[in-house]
Design a protein around this motif. Structure first.
Motif, short mmCIF file in Angstrom:
data_model
loop_
_atom_site.label_atom_id
_atom_site.label_comp_id
_atom_site.label_asym_id
_atom_site.label_seq_id
_atom_site.Cartn_x
_atom_site.Cartn_y
_atom_site.Cartn_z
N ARG A 1 8.41 -5.56 -7.75
CA ARG A 1 8.30 -6.96 -8.08
C ARG A 1 7.11 -7.46 -7.98
O ARG A 1 6.66 -8.32 -8.80
N VAL A 2 6.37 -7.22 -6.93
CA VAL A 2 4.94 -7.89 -6.81
C VAL A 2 4.14 -7.22 -8.05
O VAL A 2 3.36 -7.93 -8.49
N ALA A 3 4.32 -5.92 -8.40
CA ALA A 3 3.32 -5.65 -9.28
C ALA A 3 3.68 -6.14 -10.89
O ALA A 3 2.80 -6.63 -11.48
N THR B 1 8.84 -9.74 -18.55
CA THR B 1 9.74 -10.71 -17.76
C THR B 1 11.23 -10.40 -18.10
O THR B 1 12.00 -11.29 -17.61
N ARG C 1 10.15 -0.35 -2.32
CA ARG C 1 9.70 -0.02 -3.45
C ARG C 1 9.94 -1.12 -4.34
O ARG C 1 9.49 -1.45 -5.40
N THR C 2 11.26 -1.62 -4.28
CA THR C 2 11.71 -2.69 -5.08
C THR C 2 10.97 -4.18 -4.66
O THR C 2 10.38 -4.46 -5.80
N ARG C 3 10.41 -4.16 -3.53
CA ARG C 3 9.64 -5.34 -3.38
C ARG C 3 8.16 -5.12 -3.95
O ARG C 3 7.46 -5.79 -4.46
N GLY C 4 7.69 -3.65 -3.71
CA GLY C 4 6.50 -3.43 -4.57
C GLY C 4 6.40 -3.38 -5.97
O GLY C 4 5.50 -3.86 -6.62
N ALA D 1 5.06 -9.24 -11.04
CA ALA D 1 4.49 -10.64 -11.08
C ALA D 1 3.13 -10.63 -11.14
O ALA D 1 2.45 -11.56 -11.91
N THR D 2 2.28 -9.83 -10.73
CA THR D 2 0.83 -9.56 -10.94
C THR D 2 0.40 -9.28 -12.50
O THR D 2 -0.42 -9.98 -12.99
#
Length: 223
Positions: free
Chosen positions: A13-15, A136, A8-11, A17-18
């Protein structure tokens, strides 16, 4: 530990960033539309073509800078000034874009419609800049770490820790208490003298003589 937490943490971060990439693109487009409109209005107002680009940069630039300052100084009294600059910059940008649309629009387009369309870019620039700054920001600034188990049981800061009063173990042998009674009745010793003689605390001797059965026995021996 939950094995799904890292995923979930990686997801997340991707969200984020997008979302940041999307907001930057939208902000760039809104800034460009507002920039070209304000630059053209500056040229029409008599500013030299080589200097006209500076006017929209000042007007829209103050929106971006003030928005960042407002978020950075959130809940502080000093944030009033950035809020004032943000309101003034947004008002000038929206008004100038609307005026340019009315001046440059075709004759068959209603002025209200042209002004409304032209007001969208500066308003979007204002909102999207705020959103970008929020996305950010570090997650630790807006989240309060949960208390650990040991923190929940620890005494509060600034308050003295209450210590349990552990009673002194009393001698359970009857001869010791009877000796204390005789020393008090026959010799007239005080509680402190008896305590020193028997090696106990004076409060312990006091509790012995406060017991009804010991007092009654003491009185009978005295009689």
């Amino acid at each position: 530990m939950n094995p799904q937490a890292p995923a979930r943490t990686r997801g997340g971060r991707v969200a984020v960033a997008t979302a940041v990439a999307g907001t930057v693109l939208i902000a760039a487009g809104a800034f460009w539309l507002s920039f070209t409109a304000l630059a053209d209005l500056a040229r029409r107002s008599g500013i030299d073509a080589g200097q006209a680009w500076a006017w929209p940069l000042i007007v829209d630039g103050i929106i971006v800078v003030s928005t960042v300052a407002v978020v950075a100084l959130a809940r502080q009294r000093s944030a009033l000034y950035p809020w004032a600059l943000l309101a003034a910059g947004a008002l000038v940008s929206v008004t100038a874009n609307a005026i340019h649309a009315v001046v440059a629009a075709d004759a068959d387009v209603p002025g209200v419609l042209a002004a409304s369309v032209a007001a969208v870019p500066p308003l979007v620039l204002l909102a999207i800049t705020h959103l970008t700054v929020i996305l950010t920001r570090p997650a630790s600034e807006g989240a309060t770490p949960p208390l650990a188990d040991e923190d929940k049981t620890a005494p509060e800061r600034g308050r003295p820790e209450l210590q349990a009063v552990i009673p002194e173990p009393e001698p359970e042998q009857a001869p010791v208490r009877e000796l204390a009674a005789r020393l008090r009745a026959e010799e007239g010793w005080s509680n402190k003298a008896i305590a020193r003689h028997l090696g106990v605390h004076p409060s312990t001797v006091g509790r012995w003589f406060a017991r009804p059965e010991l007092t009654t026995r003491d009185e009978q021996e005295t009689l």
